[in-house]
Design a protein around this motif. Structure first.
Motif, PDB file in Angstrom:
ATOM      1  N   PHE A 126       0.841  -1.204   0.000  1.00 41.48           N
ATOM      2  CA  PHE A 126       0.000   0.000   0.000  1.00 41.48           C
ATOM      3  C   PHE A 126       0.876   1.255   0.000  1.00 41.48           C
ATOM      4  O   PHE A 126       0.456   2.314  -0.462  1.00 41.48           O
ATOM      5  CB  PHE A 126      -0.906   0.027   1.233  1.00 41.48           C
ATOM      6  CG  PHE A 126      -2.030  -0.982   1.206  1.00 41.48           C
ATOM      7  CD1 PHE A 126      -2.307  -1.730   0.073  1.00 41.48           C
ATOM      8  CD2 PHE A 126      -2.827  -1.182   2.319  1.00 41.48           C
ATOM      9  CE1 PHE A 126      -3.345  -2.654   0.044  1.00 41.48           C
ATOM     10  CE2 PHE A 126      -3.875  -2.099   2.308  1.00 41.48           C
ATOM     11  CZ  PHE A 126      -4.127  -2.846   1.174  1.00 41.48           C
ATOM     12  N   SER A 127       2.092   1.111   0.514  1.00 41.58           N
ATOM     13  CA  SER A 127       2.997   2.255   0.607  1.00 41.58           C
ATOM     14  C   SER A 127       3.404   2.787  -0.763  1.00 41.58           C
ATOM     15  O   SER A 127       3.736   3.966  -0.897  1.00 41.58           O
ATOM     16  CB  SER A 127       4.262   1.866   1.385  1.00 41.58           C
ATOM     17  OG  SER A 127       3.947   1.354   2.663  1.00 41.58           O
ATOM     18  N   PHE A 128       3.412   1.917  -1.801  1.00 36.79           N
ATOM     19  CA  PHE A 128       3.870   2.407  -3.108  1.00 36.79           C
ATOM     20  C   PHE A 128       2.726   2.827  -4.034  1.00 36.79           C
ATOM     21  O   PHE A 128       2.956   3.235  -5.170  1.00 36.79           O
ATOM     22  CB  PHE A 128       4.798   1.402  -3.806  1.00 36.79           C
ATOM     23  CG  PHE A 128       4.195   0.077  -4.226  1.00 36.79           C
ATOM     24  CD1 PHE A 128       3.040  -0.007  -4.999  1.00 36.79           C
ATOM     25  CD2 PHE A 128       4.842  -1.111  -3.896  1.00 36.79           C
ATOM     26  CE1 PHE A 128       2.526  -1.227  -5.412  1.00 36.79           C
ATOM     27  CE2 PHE A 128       4.336  -2.348  -4.301  1.00 36.79           C
ATOM     28  CZ  PHE A 128       3.173  -2.396  -5.068  1.00 36.79           C
ATOM     29  N   GLU A 129       1.502   2.739  -3.553  1.00 32.97           N
ATOM     30  CA  GLU A 129       0.375   3.067  -4.443  1.00 32.97           C
ATOM     31  C   GLU A 129       0.425   4.510  -4.923  1.00 32.97           C
ATOM     32  O   GLU A 129       0.106   4.809  -6.083  1.00 32.97           O
ATOM     33  CB  GLU A 129      -0.946   2.765  -3.734  1.00 32.97           C
ATOM     34  CG  GLU A 129      -1.202   1.265  -3.592  1.00 32.97           C
ATOM     35  CD  GLU A 129      -2.485   0.942  -2.865  1.00 32.97           C
ATOM     36  OE1 GLU A 129      -3.002  -0.174  -3.052  1.00 32.97           O
ATOM     37  OE2 GLU A 129      -3.002   1.806  -2.116  1.00 32.97           O
ATOM     38  N   GLY A 136       1.341   8.021 -13.333  1.00 30.13           N
ATOM     39  CA  GLY A 136       0.251   8.000 -14.306  1.00 30.13           C
ATOM     40  C   GLY A 136      -0.363   6.637 -14.507  1.00 30.13           C
ATOM     41  O   GLY A 136      -0.978   6.363 -15.547  1.00 30.13           O
ATOM     42  N   ILE A 137      -0.233   5.777 -13.503  1.00 29.94           N
ATOM     43  CA  ILE A 137      -0.730   4.402 -13.604  1.00 29.94           C
ATOM     44  C   ILE A 137      -1.941   4.247 -12.694  1.00 29.94           C
ATOM     45  O   ILE A 137      -1.884   4.584 -11.515  1.00 29.94           O
ATOM     46  CB  ILE A 137       0.368   3.400 -13.189  1.00 29.94           C
ATOM     47  CG1 ILE A 137       1.613   3.605 -14.047  1.00 29.94           C
ATOM     48  CG2 ILE A 137      -0.137   1.965 -13.303  1.00 29.94           C
ATOM     49  CD1 ILE A 137       2.842   2.922 -13.496  1.00 29.94           C
ATOM     50  N   PRO A 138      -3.044   3.743 -13.211  1.00 27.74           N
ATOM     51  CA  PRO A 138      -4.221   3.563 -12.360  1.00 27.74           C
ATOM     52  C   PRO A 138      -4.018   2.455 -11.340  1.00 27.74           C
ATOM     53  O   PRO A 138      -3.362   1.449 -11.624  1.00 27.74           O
ATOM     54  CB  PRO A 138      -5.325   3.181 -13.363  1.00 27.74           C
ATOM     55  CG  PRO A 138      -4.597   2.569 -14.531  1.00 27.74           C
ATOM     56  CD  PRO A 138      -3.281   3.309 -14.613  1.00 27.74           C
ATOM     57  N   PRO A 173      -3.747  -5.013 -11.552  1.00 27.84           N
ATOM     58  CA  PRO A 173      -3.823  -4.945 -13.011  1.00 27.84           C
ATOM     59  C   PRO A 173      -3.141  -3.665 -13.501  1.00 27.84           C
ATOM     60  O   PRO A 173      -3.430  -2.567 -13.010  1.00 27.84           O
ATOM     61  CB  PRO A 173      -5.331  -4.897 -13.291  1.00 27.84           C
ATOM     62  CG  PRO A 173      -5.998  -5.305 -12.001  1.00 27.84           C
ATOM     63  CD  PRO A 173      -5.069  -4.869 -10.920  1.00 27.84           C
ATOM     64  N   ILE A 174      -2.234  -3.810 -14.452  1.00 25.16           N
ATOM     65  CA  ILE A 174      -1.491  -2.665 -15.000  1.00 25.16           C
ATOM     66  C   ILE A 174      -1.660  -2.659 -16.517  1.00 25.16           C
ATOM     67  O   ILE A 174      -1.463  -3.696 -17.163  1.00 25.16           O
ATOM     68  CB  ILE A 174       0.011  -2.761 -14.657  1.00 25.16           C
ATOM     69  CG1 ILE A 174       0.224  -2.869 -13.141  1.00 25.16           C
ATOM     70  CG2 ILE A 174       0.766  -1.564 -15.229  1.00 25.16           C
ATOM     71  CD1 ILE A 174      -0.115  -1.651 -12.339  1.00 25.16           C
ATOM     72  N   ALA A 181       6.815   1.449 -16.546  1.00 27.27           N
ATOM     73  CA  ALA A 181       6.670   2.558 -15.598  1.00 27.27           C
ATOM     74  C   ALA A 181       6.327   2.041 -14.206  1.00 27.27           C
ATOM     75  O   ALA A 181       6.812   2.582 -13.198  1.00 27.27           O
ATOM     76  CB  ALA A 181       5.592   3.523 -16.087  1.00 27.27           C
ATOM     77  N   ALA A 182       5.514   0.998 -14.127  1.00 24.10           N
ATOM     78  CA  ALA A 182       5.149   0.428 -12.826  1.00 24.10           C
ATOM     79  C   ALA A 182       6.354  -0.209 -12.148  1.00 24.10           C
ATOM     80  O   ALA A 182       6.557  -0.075 -10.937  1.00 24.10           O
ATOM     81  CB  ALA A 182       4.031  -0.603 -12.997  1.00 24.10           C
TER      82      ALA A 182
END
Length: 612
Positions: A126-129, A136-138, A173-174, A181-182
């Protein structure tokens, strides 16, 4: 009261106070106190604490240790001010002898027992969300107002005396266009699990169904999304279950302890730290991760072997990135089947040429050093010759041990499937990757031709059928290495062969491989594969991805890998052995040539030196 968007902007100490007072119904802390570190929680009796800490250090991907408390210490000054671990998670689980016996909003009723217990605070994804969102990643689970999906895998963690379990992962999901980028956004955040440990088909981790997570909620993929998996701190919960301690506590998955520490994004500063993502398989869908530095080294190898000493037009056959993708695929393989053999000298006995076997053995030597299973399949006519060559390679120190030698004959329509799979079952393949280097390939008319378009079909076994059958087996990849277009696996470039290679309209191989490596001399392609596998194995980013971030980097094995690489001395010894067995050069026309001012033989040696 239900979760509201305002919790995103609350400071951690305020959010902990809200949780402590139980004023809101909080099902999970994903998306809350954005930009601050969150922690998984494991509370164990002090007698188990040292071994659990060792378990954490041995599995830093899923269990990055933020803090270990002293026995009975409910506060956590290094991570937060005024906190109380008994009350500051939205929900806790109680475990007795490995069984979950209840969930609680507070652990205060266990205060007496907690005096002899130690709390472990472990990093959380959760820390990297926020870092992902900033790129720019949902974040689909936040969009869908759900807890993140968590799954048990078939990947074993590194065990200690008391603790053992399989890895647990989160899935996000990415969009495919955002994969790199993720990885970049998370790779520097080691205390939040770092980079993903798998990208692609969940079945490769032993996850049967994404719609049925073991913990958390199912999160729906949008069209174009790829499932991406990160190591998860709930691995600690599984370890608690398996150790069967009389009493233990954990957070409820998704209900984290929120710290006061900012989760500052770490920007990669060198090519060694910049990740690249490459798709290596479509069925099953599988991507691999490698550093930009290692990838460039492999590309340099591909450029080196693309020299055309015979000026035969192979520049028109070259396929960019094929060496890199092929070797990434091989690095993930457990068992590899290699084949070589081109009966160029069809009027002699043996009819073999010496281009192919040295490259074949160079690949086998590195695969052995990497502790992969490797076998060689060859034509029946060449079995005795290859047996002698393998024995000499062991005596010369090129191979650590003999390589199993196989032959293939077609006896029925499913012969190839039975050869490649246990009982012909595509779900149980014996090999993950097939490599052909300088092996005669079947042309469109069903015959096999040398460069002078002489039909040599009577000397060639239908090993092509293994490559064709591999196309029907999920998870089995193929690589073809050649220098003229008539070799097995060159079907991907057959149109270019027909257009640019002498006699190409007749000799072009019609059988494709997933990856096509074109070299000036096929042996060079084999040497390049061996060197590229070494480069990938010594790439920390790729090694972590292969290990799924559990266990330790294999630093002690690097010397063995290095000693397995091809060398001028090894090749000279092997070529002498081949001559003693009557094997002739297949590149005699090129021996009188000069390349860059050097005789071709010297150029061959220089090529090995350059590759190394």
């Amino acid at each position: 009261m239900l979760l509201t968007g305002g919790l995103k902007s609350l400071l951690p100490h305020v959010l902990r106070r809200v949780i402590r007072c139980s004023r809101l119904h909080i099902s999970n802390t994903s998306g809350m106190a954005e930009g601050y570190k969150q922690a998984n929680v494991v509370i164990l009796h002090k007698s188990l604490a040292d071994d659990f800490e060792r378990f954490c250090w041995a599995n830093e991907g899923p269990l990055p240790l933020l803090h270990r408390s002293k026995p009975g210490d409910w506060q956590c000054p290094p991570l937060s001010t005024g906190s109380d671990i008994r009350t500051d998670c939205p929900e806790y689980r109680v475990y007795e002898h490995g069984a979950c016996t209840g969930t609680l909003k507070s652990l205060k009723e266990y205060s007496e027992q907690l005096k002899d217990m130690v709390t472990f605070y472990l990093g959380c994804s959760f820390s990297f969300e926020k870092a992902i969102q900033n790129a720019g990643i949902p974040v689909r689970n936040v969009e869908q107002k759900r807890n993140v999906s968590m799954y048990k895998t078939a990947v074993p963690c590194y065990s200690t005396a008391t603790f053992c379990c399989n890895l647990v992962v989160t899935m996000r999901p990415i969009p495919e266009s955002k994969l790199e980028a993720a990885v970049l956004a998370t790779s520097g955040l080691k205390e939040a699990h770092g980079a993903p440990i798998h990208v692609g088909d969940p079945g490769l981790l032993g996850i049967p169904d994404l719609s049925r997570p073991d913990y958390g909620d199912p999160v729906h993929l949008h069209p174009g999304d790829i499932p991406v998996f990160w190591a998860c701190g709930v691995t600690g919960v599984e370890a608690v279950i398996n150790c069967r301690a009389p009493l233990a506590f954990t957070h409820s998955p998704g209900c984290m302890f929120v710290t006061d520490l900012k989760n500052d994004h770490v920007t990669a500063r060198s090519s060694r730290e910049v990740p690249q993502v490459h798709r290596i398989s479509q069925d099953p869908l599988h991507y691999s991760i490698v550093s930009a530095e290692a990838a460039q080294k492999v590309r340099n190898l591909e450029t080196l072997i693309g020299i055309d000493p015979g000026d035969r037009g192979i520049i028109h056959l070259l396929q960019q990135e094929e060496l890199l993708k092929a070797c990434l695929s091989i690095s993930h393989a457990r068992s590899v089947l290699v084949t070589t053999g081109f009966p160029t000298h069809f009027t002699y006995e043996p009819p073999e040429e010496n281009d192919g076997p040295p490259g074949d053995l160079a690949i086998a030597a590195v695969l052995q050093a990497l502790e992969k299973e490797v076998a060689i399949v060859t034509d029946q006519r060449a079995m005795n010759l290859n047996k002698k060559i393998i024995e000499e390679a062991v005596q010369l120190g090129i191979l650590k041990r003999p390589v199993p030698l196989l032959s293939y004959q077609r006896e029925s329509d499913d012969s190839a499937l039975k050869f490649l799979c246990e009982n012909g079952d595509p779900g149980r393949p014996r090999f993950d990757h097939l490599i052909a280097i300088e092996h005669a390939g079947m042309a469109a008319d069903g015959n096999y031709y040398n460069a002078r378009k002489v039909n040599i079909k009577h000397l060639v076994d239908p090993i092509d059928e293994l490559f064709l059958a591999a196309q029907t087996i999920p998870g089995v990849a193929t690589t073809g290495v050649g220098d003229g277009g008539n070799e097995l696996g060159m079907g991907k470039v057959k149109d270019a062969v027909k257009k640019h290679i002498k006699n190409g309209d007749v000799i072009a191989c019609d059988v494709e491989a997933d990856f096509t490596i074109v070299a000036g001399v096929s042996n060079w392609g084999g040497y390049a594969i061996a060197c590229a596998l070494y480069i990938l194995s010594t790439c920390e980013m790729h090694d972590r991805y292969l290990r799924k971030a559990v266990g330790f980097p294999p630093l002690s094995k690097k010397t063995g890998w290095l000693s397995a690489l091809p060398s001028v001395t090894k090749e000279e010894k092997l070529l002498k052995a081949l001559v003693q067995h009557g094997v002739r050069s297949g590149k005699t026309a090129s021996l009188e040539m000069e390349v860059d001012g050097l005789p071709f033989h010297d150029t061959h040696s220089r090529m090995i030196e350059k590759l190394l």
